[in-house]
Design a protein around this motif. Structure first.
Motif, mmCIF file in Angstrom:
data_model
loop_
_atom_site.group_PDB
_atom_site.id
_atom_site.type_symbol
_atom_site.label_atom_id
_atom_site.label_comp_id
_atom_site.label_asym_id
_atom_site.label_seq_id
_atom_site.Cartn_x
_atom_site.Cartn_y
_atom_site.Cartn_z
ATOM 1 N N THR A 16 15.541 59.419 27.361
ATOM 2 C CA THR A 16 15.482 58.096 27.736
ATOM 3 C C THR A 16 16.674 57.334 27.830
ATOM 4 N N ARG A 17 16.916 56.463 27.616
ATOM 5 C CA ARG A 17 17.942 55.584 27.937
ATOM 6 C C ARG A 17 19.064 56.423 28.289
ATOM 7 N N GLY A 18 18.791 57.386 28.331
ATOM 8 C CA GLY A 18 19.761 58.248 28.594
ATOM 9 C C GLY A 18 20.532 58.390 27.421
ATOM 10 N N ARG A 19 19.971 58.849 26.449
ATOM 11 C CA ARG A 19 20.901 59.288 25.476
ATOM 12 C C ARG A 19 20.916 60.766 25.581
ATOM 13 N N ALA A 20 21.085 61.653 23.814
ATOM 14 C CA ALA A 20 20.730 61.254 23.248
ATOM 15 C C ALA A 20 19.577 61.561 23.447
ATOM 16 N N TYR A 107 25.823 58.121 34.978
ATOM 17 C CA TYR A 107 25.869 59.157 33.946
ATOM 18 C C TYR A 107 27.110 60.028 34.060
ATOM 19 N N LEU A 108 27.437 60.411 35.289
ATOM 20 C CA LEU A 108 28.567 61.310 35.477
ATOM 21 C C LEU A 108 29.863 60.661 35.007
ATOM 22 N N VAL A 109 30.039 59.366 35.330
ATOM 23 C CA VAL A 109 31.248 58.658 34.916
ATOM 24 C C VAL A 109 31.296 58.533 33.396
ATOM 25 N N GLY A 110 30.201 58.050 32.809
ATOM 26 C CA GLY A 110 30.192 57.873 31.360
ATOM 27 C C GLY A 110 30.323 59.182 30.614
ATOM 28 N N GLY A 111 29.643 60.223 31.125
ATOM 29 C CA GLY A 111 29.670 61.506 30.446
ATOM 30 C C GLY A 111 31.005 62.218 30.555
ATOM 31 N N SER A 162 24.728 55.734 27.894
ATOM 32 C CA SER A 162 23.663 56.673 27.541
ATOM 33 C C SER A 162 24.128 58.094 27.271
ATOM 34 N N PRO A 163 24.961 58.717 28.127
ATOM 35 C CA PRO A 163 25.353 60.092 27.818
ATOM 36 C C PRO A 163 26.159 60.216 26.534
ATOM 37 N N VAL A 164 26.918 59.184 26.182
ATOM 38 C CA VAL A 164 27.665 59.217 24.924
ATOM 39 C C VAL A 164 26.691 59.221 23.749
ATOM 40 N N THR A 399 24.417 66.329 28.922
ATOM 41 C CA THR A 399 23.526 65.233 29.301
ATOM 42 C C THR A 399 23.916 64.632 30.644
ATOM 43 N N ALA A 400 25.216 64.408 30.839
ATOM 44 C CA ALA A 400 25.678 63.805 32.088
ATOM 45 C C ALA A 400 25.372 64.714 33.281
#
Length: 469
Positions: A16-20, A107-111, A162-164, A399-400
């Motif tokens: 979800t939230r994209g964690r995590a 996601y890709l950027v954050g991950g 989220s990916p973090v 995750t990312a």
């Protein structure tokens, strides 16, 4: 295996939230930790008998589990509320859909850019701060003065965080449960919660919006994020950063270098890269029937009720497959079925080539979902292959990549459906995906030999060999 899940729900794999992890040598795994004693040779003894009950016996995992459930509740509510709110403000179906899609694109950027956070800072601090950032975003979304552009920007920020969160939480599970069979079962439980949220969350969210306004629903999201942060802060143990001295100091530029270096190390190692790709490939292709559920229901003439059934079938199969694998199979058996199951999990989608009605399409989707049971054994191989000091970044990259490739899969399926019949597109996804999985299965098998698994020992510089193929 997730299909068109809300980004935050693509955790695991689809979640979800994209964690995590425990360092080599048997150092403490943290309060409440239980030794994972899987030797890979069991045939179903005590480890398989107790199944998921052993995981819930760990107090700290119970806290993580409840916090995860609260986050899922908040994310599902926010997914629906934000989509409805943007449509109410603009009347634009495109912007309304974009509000949903923006939960996946960053996601890709954050991950990639922020992966180092997972190893550079104490994990509990990372998890709590991520929850508080998401709570702050939800609070700003709930304000009547926040314009549509602001809503979309805040949506992007949550997705970047989220990916973090996901990567840190996944790595922390190895501290809480060890890196053996308990970790595998714990990951499986979190995935099942995510899949269950998909089944019931949208219905509950729709009912909620008949009682409160979309911005009022976002206040509920704010409360769930705050509750999750409080649980994690008070119910989990403080642990040092995994990266040790290498992960401290230096500012934003050093963090960026640390993150990118970790991503290069993860993707540059042949064994880890092969395992990641096998974790990513089936979810990328299996999203096709869910992404195209509405047009396929129209193609076979079953109406809106059929859309709901087509959307629910695969999560039902996923939950059933994971429950059976986690409770009835020994760790050794779960390991043995990884490659055969991964190679065949997309084959049920070939049934779409015959344009089946619901009576045949639903069992095909349930079977495809049940194939996600391959991830239990593959999770164990993955955590065995990654050094403890790299696990936070590796889980974040996982995750990312998972979320990004699911988004790519949905987009490509939709594009293909502009030119071909939906049934042809889904069957083609099953065929092409099976070919890709066969190639990846071969690569994972080849890298399972010890000579392909050499990892540099961070302390001695010597090669450290891992197995698990």
């Amino acid at each position: 295996m997730a299909g068109t899940r809300p980004p935050a729900l693509a955790e695991e794999p689809s979640a979800t939230r994209g964690r995590a992890s425990p360092p080599a040598g048997g150092e403490a795994r943290g309060e409440g930790a239980v030794e994972g004693t899987d030797t890979g040779t069991g045939t179903g003894g005590g480890e398989a008998r107790d199944g998921y009950g052993r995981v819930f016996a760990v107090r700290e995992f119970r806290v993580v589990f409840v916090a995860h459930a609260l986050s899922l509740l908040g994310v599902v509510v926010s997914e629906i509320a934000l989509t409805v709110l943007v449509y109410d403000l603009t009347g634009s179906p495109l912007l309304s859909a974009l509000a949903f899609a923006l939960g996946m694109l960053p996601y890709l950027v954050g991950g990639t850019l922020f992966a180092g956070v997972a190893d550079r800072y104490p994990p509990r601090r990372v998890l709590v701060v991520c929850d508080l950032v998401c709570a702050g975003c939800a609070a700003l979304m709930a304000l009547p003065a926040t314009p549509v552009a602001g809503l979309l920007a805040l949506r992007c920020l949550i997705a970047a965080v989220s990916p973090v969160f996901n990567g840190t939480r996944m790595a922390t599970l190895t501290d809480v449960l060890g890196d053996g069979d308990l970790f595998v079962l714990g990951r499986s439980l979190l995935r099942m919660v995510s899949q269950s949220a998909v089944l019931v969350g949208f219905g509950l969210g729709g009912v909620l919006l008949t009682v409160v306004s979309p911005r009022g629903a976002l206040v509920i999201t704010l409360v769930t994020f705050l509750a999750s942060a409080l649980l994690l802060r008070t119910g989990t143990k403080r642990r040092p950063a995994r990266g040790g001295a290498r992960g401290s100091g230096g500012g934003d530029a050093a963090l960026l270098r640390y993150s990118l270096a970790g991503a290069r190390e993860v993707l540059g190692h042949r064994r880890i890269r092969a395992l990641l790709l096998l974790l990513w490939a089936p979810p990328m292709f299996v999203v096709a029937p869910e992404a195209l559920a509405a047009p396929y229901a129209e193609q076979i003439g079953v109406g809106t009720a059929g859309v709901g059934l087509l959307m629910c079938a695969m999560p039902v199969g996923t939950i059933a497959g994971e429950v059976y694998a986690g409770s009835a199979l020994s760790p050794a058996t779960r390991s043995r079925i990884v490659l055969p199951l991964a190679a065949t999990t997309l084959l049920p989608l070939l049934a779409y080539a015959f344009v089946p009605g619901l009576a045949w399409a639903l069992p095909a989707l349930v079977l495809a979902g049940a194939g996600a049971a391959y991830t239990l054994g593959l999770d164990r191989w993955f955590v065995d292959a990654v050094p403890p000091e790299l696990r936070g970044r590796a889980m974040t990259v996982h995750t990312a990549g998972l979320m990004t490739l699911q988004g790519v899969g949905m987009a490509l399926a939709g594009l293909a459906a502009e030119f071909f019949a939906v049934s042809t597109v889904v069957a083609g996804a099953g065929a092409l995906g099976t070919v890709c999985c066969l190639l990846l299965v071969r690569e994972v098998w080849l890298t399972g030999r010890a000579g392909a698994n050499a990892l540099p020992n961070s302390e001695t510089g010597a090669d450290r060999y891992v197995t698990g193929g």
